[in-house]
Write an enzyme that holds these catalytic residues in place. Sequence first.
Site, mmCIF file in Angstrom:
data_model
loop_
_atom_site.group_PDB
_atom_site.id
_atom_site.type_symbol
_atom_site.label_atom_id
_atom_site.label_comp_id
_atom_site.label_asym_id
_atom_site.label_seq_id
_atom_site.Cartn_x
_atom_site.Cartn_y
_atom_site.Cartn_z
ATOM 1 N N ARG A 66 0.778 -1.260 -0.046
ATOM 2 C CA ARG A 66 -0.160 -0.118 -0.003
ATOM 3 C C ARG A 66 0.848 1.192 -0.129
ATOM 4 O O ARG A 66 0.520 2.313 -0.673
ATOM 5 C CB ARG A 66 -0.927 -0.082 1.154
ATOM 6 C CG ARG A 66 -2.313 -0.044 0.813
ATOM 7 C CD ARG A 66 -3.285 0.313 1.998
ATOM 8 N NE ARG A 66 -4.467 1.165 1.502
ATOM 9 C CZ ARG A 66 -5.377 0.678 0.677
ATOM 10 N NH1 ARG A 66 -5.588 -0.578 0.616
ATOM 11 N NH2 ARG A 66 -6.261 1.723 0.587
ATOM 12 N N ASN A 108 -13.811 15.083 -0.264
ATOM 13 C CA ASN A 108 -14.303 13.650 -0.678
ATOM 14 C C ASN A 108 -15.970 14.063 -0.947
ATOM 15 O O ASN A 108 -16.290 14.721 0.219
ATOM 16 C CB ASN A 108 -13.949 12.562 0.375
ATOM 17 C CG ASN A 108 -14.524 11.213 -0.097
ATOM 18 O OD1 ASN A 108 -14.949 10.935 -1.368
ATOM 19 N ND2 ASN A 108 -14.933 10.503 1.055
ATOM 20 N N THR A 109 -16.535 13.125 -1.477
ATOM 21 C CA THR A 109 -17.892 13.212 -1.338
ATOM 22 C C THR A 109 -18.461 11.842 -1.133
ATOM 23 O O THR A 109 -17.981 10.745 -1.632
ATOM 24 C CB THR A 109 -18.723 13.492 -2.819
ATOM 25 O OG1 THR A 109 -20.095 13.949 -2.733
ATOM 26 C CG2 THR A 109 -18.367 12.853 -4.163
ATOM 27 N N HIS A 110 -19.447 11.777 -0.263
ATOM 28 C CA HIS A 110 -20.037 10.589 0.323
ATOM 29 C C HIS A 110 -21.526 10.368 0.377
ATOM 30 O O HIS A 110 -22.355 11.549 0.766
ATOM 31 C CB HIS A 110 -19.435 10.328 1.933
ATOM 32 C CG HIS A 110 -19.757 9.307 2.525
ATOM 33 N ND1 HIS A 110 -19.411 7.966 2.165
ATOM 34 C CD2 HIS A 110 -20.805 8.878 3.496
ATOM 35 C CE1 HIS A 110 -19.898 7.112 2.935
ATOM 36 N NE2 HIS A 110 -21.012 7.532 3.493
ATOM 37 N N SER A 137 -22.776 13.973 1.781
ATOM 38 C CA SER A 137 -21.971 15.029 2.453
ATOM 39 C C SER A 137 -20.429 15.240 1.701
ATOM 40 O O SER A 137 -20.008 14.292 1.154
ATOM 41 C CB SER A 137 -21.481 14.320 3.910
ATOM 42 O OG SER A 137 -22.289 13.874 4.567
ATOM 43 N N ASP A 142 -9.303 13.449 5.869
ATOM 44 C CA ASP A 142 -8.177 13.313 6.760
ATOM 45 C C ASP A 142 -7.727 11.906 6.786
ATOM 46 O O ASP A 142 -8.175 11.255 6.181
ATOM 47 C CB ASP A 142 -8.671 13.821 8.327
ATOM 48 C CG ASP A 142 -9.798 13.025 8.904
ATOM 49 O OD1 ASP A 142 -9.958 11.954 8.321
ATOM 50 O OD2 ASP A 142 -10.336 13.455 9.798
ATOM 51 N N ALA A 143 -7.073 11.377 7.989
ATOM 52 C CA ALA A 143 -6.426 9.819 7.991
ATOM 53 C C ALA A 143 -7.512 8.859 8.336
ATOM 54 O O ALA A 143 -7.404 7.722 8.162
ATOM 55 C CB ALA A 143 -5.353 9.904 8.854
ATOM 56 N N GLY A 144 -8.779 9.169 8.820
ATOM 57 C CA GLY A 144 -9.760 8.538 9.084
ATOM 58 C C GLY A 144 -10.767 7.916 7.906
ATOM 59 O O GLY A 144 -10.377 8.679 6.764
ATOM 60 N N ASP A 146 -13.889 8.660 6.422
ATOM 61 C CA ASP A 146 -14.993 9.658 6.333
ATOM 62 C C ASP A 146 -15.157 10.276 7.583
ATOM 63 O O ASP A 146 -16.277 10.882 8.024
ATOM 64 C CB ASP A 146 -16.511 9.151 5.911
ATOM 65 C CG ASP A 146 -16.170 8.295 4.437
ATOM 66 O OD1 ASP A 146 -15.704 9.044 3.720
ATOM 67 O OD2 ASP A 146 -16.756 7.299 4.250
HETATM 68 C C1 GAR Z 1 -21.063 8.623 -5.251
HETATM 69 O O1 GAR Z 1 -22.573 8.462 -4.602
HETATM 70 C C2 GAR Z 1 -20.035 9.038 -4.213
HETATM 71 O O2 GAR Z 1 -20.682 9.539 -3.122
HETATM 72 C C3 GAR Z 1 -19.820 7.586 -3.803
HETATM 73 O O3 GAR Z 1 -19.613 6.823 -5.012
HETATM 74 C C4 GAR Z 1 -20.571 7.617 -5.890
HETATM 75 C C5 GAR Z 1 -19.795 7.768 -7.040
HETATM 76 O O4 GAR Z 1 -20.458 7.786 -8.252
HETATM 77 N N1 GAR Z 1 -18.793 7.414 -2.965
HETATM 78 C C6 GAR Z 1 -18.398 6.532 -1.864
HETATM 79 O O5 GAR Z 1 -19.163 5.791 -1.459
HETATM 80 C C7 GAR Z 1 -17.144 6.723 -0.893
HETATM 81 N N2 GAR Z 1 -17.278 6.105 0.101
HETATM 82 P P1 GAR Z 1 -20.167 8.537 -9.674
HETATM 83 O O6 GAR Z 1 -18.849 7.593 -10.017
HETATM 84 O O7 GAR Z 1 -21.419 8.253 -10.391
HETATM 85 O O8 GAR Z 1 -19.654 9.928 -9.385
#
Ligand code: GAR
Length: 190
Positions: A66, A108-110, A137, A142-144, A146
């Site tokens: 890694r 990041n988007t979650h 969200s 960060d290192a964690g 989400d």
């Molecule tokens: C998104 O909904 C994003 O929030 C999620 O993957 C999807 C990607 O969609 N990310 C996670 O779950 C990260 N933990 P996309 O490839 O169509 O943009």
Amino acid sequence: MTRLPVVVLISGTGSNLAALLDASRAEDCTYEVVAVIADREAAGLEHAHAAGIPTEVVRLSSYEDRDAWDRALTAAVLAHRPELVVLAGFMKLVGPELLDAVGGRIINTHPALLPSFPGAHGVRDALAHGVRISGCSVIEVDAGVDTGRILAQAAVEVLEEDTEATLHERIKAVEQPLLVDVVRRLTAGR
Ligand code: GAR
């Protein structure tokens, strides 16, 4: 106007990447997507190819561990001198080398309302828990897992008949403009 360089990391279909690319065509846009990097042959790379944006695939399995992958990913990102790095459906935890190198300029988007339902299956976990409201969200990385500071959130109602796929689709519909808005905000006036 100078547009700030943004590197986007993806693993999947890249609908959030596509939204970022679409918005970057506006005359007053504050950023430019200068490269898209994936950890696999992600379908979303097509959006970058269509826009003539350089891409690279940095696979974990191509490296002995890694740390070596983290170094290679960091080099690939830094080669494009980004002011901001956006994880848009990047399904790997980034390592310390990349976090140090981009020093807080990584988001990041979650697809859930953090701090609830972090990790790789946010939509599935929220649905399994029986929440009536979920959403998405955009956070600092960060290192964690989400755990970074929340920059923006949007709520989505969970319907009785929802499956993981239908809920995720409706979440993505609000997630895309939310992500674009945060990226514009973070790259404005720098
Ligand atoms: C998104 O909904 C994003 O929030 C999620 O993957 C999807 C990607 O969609 N990310 C996670 O779950 C990260 N933990 P996309 O490839 O169509 O943009």
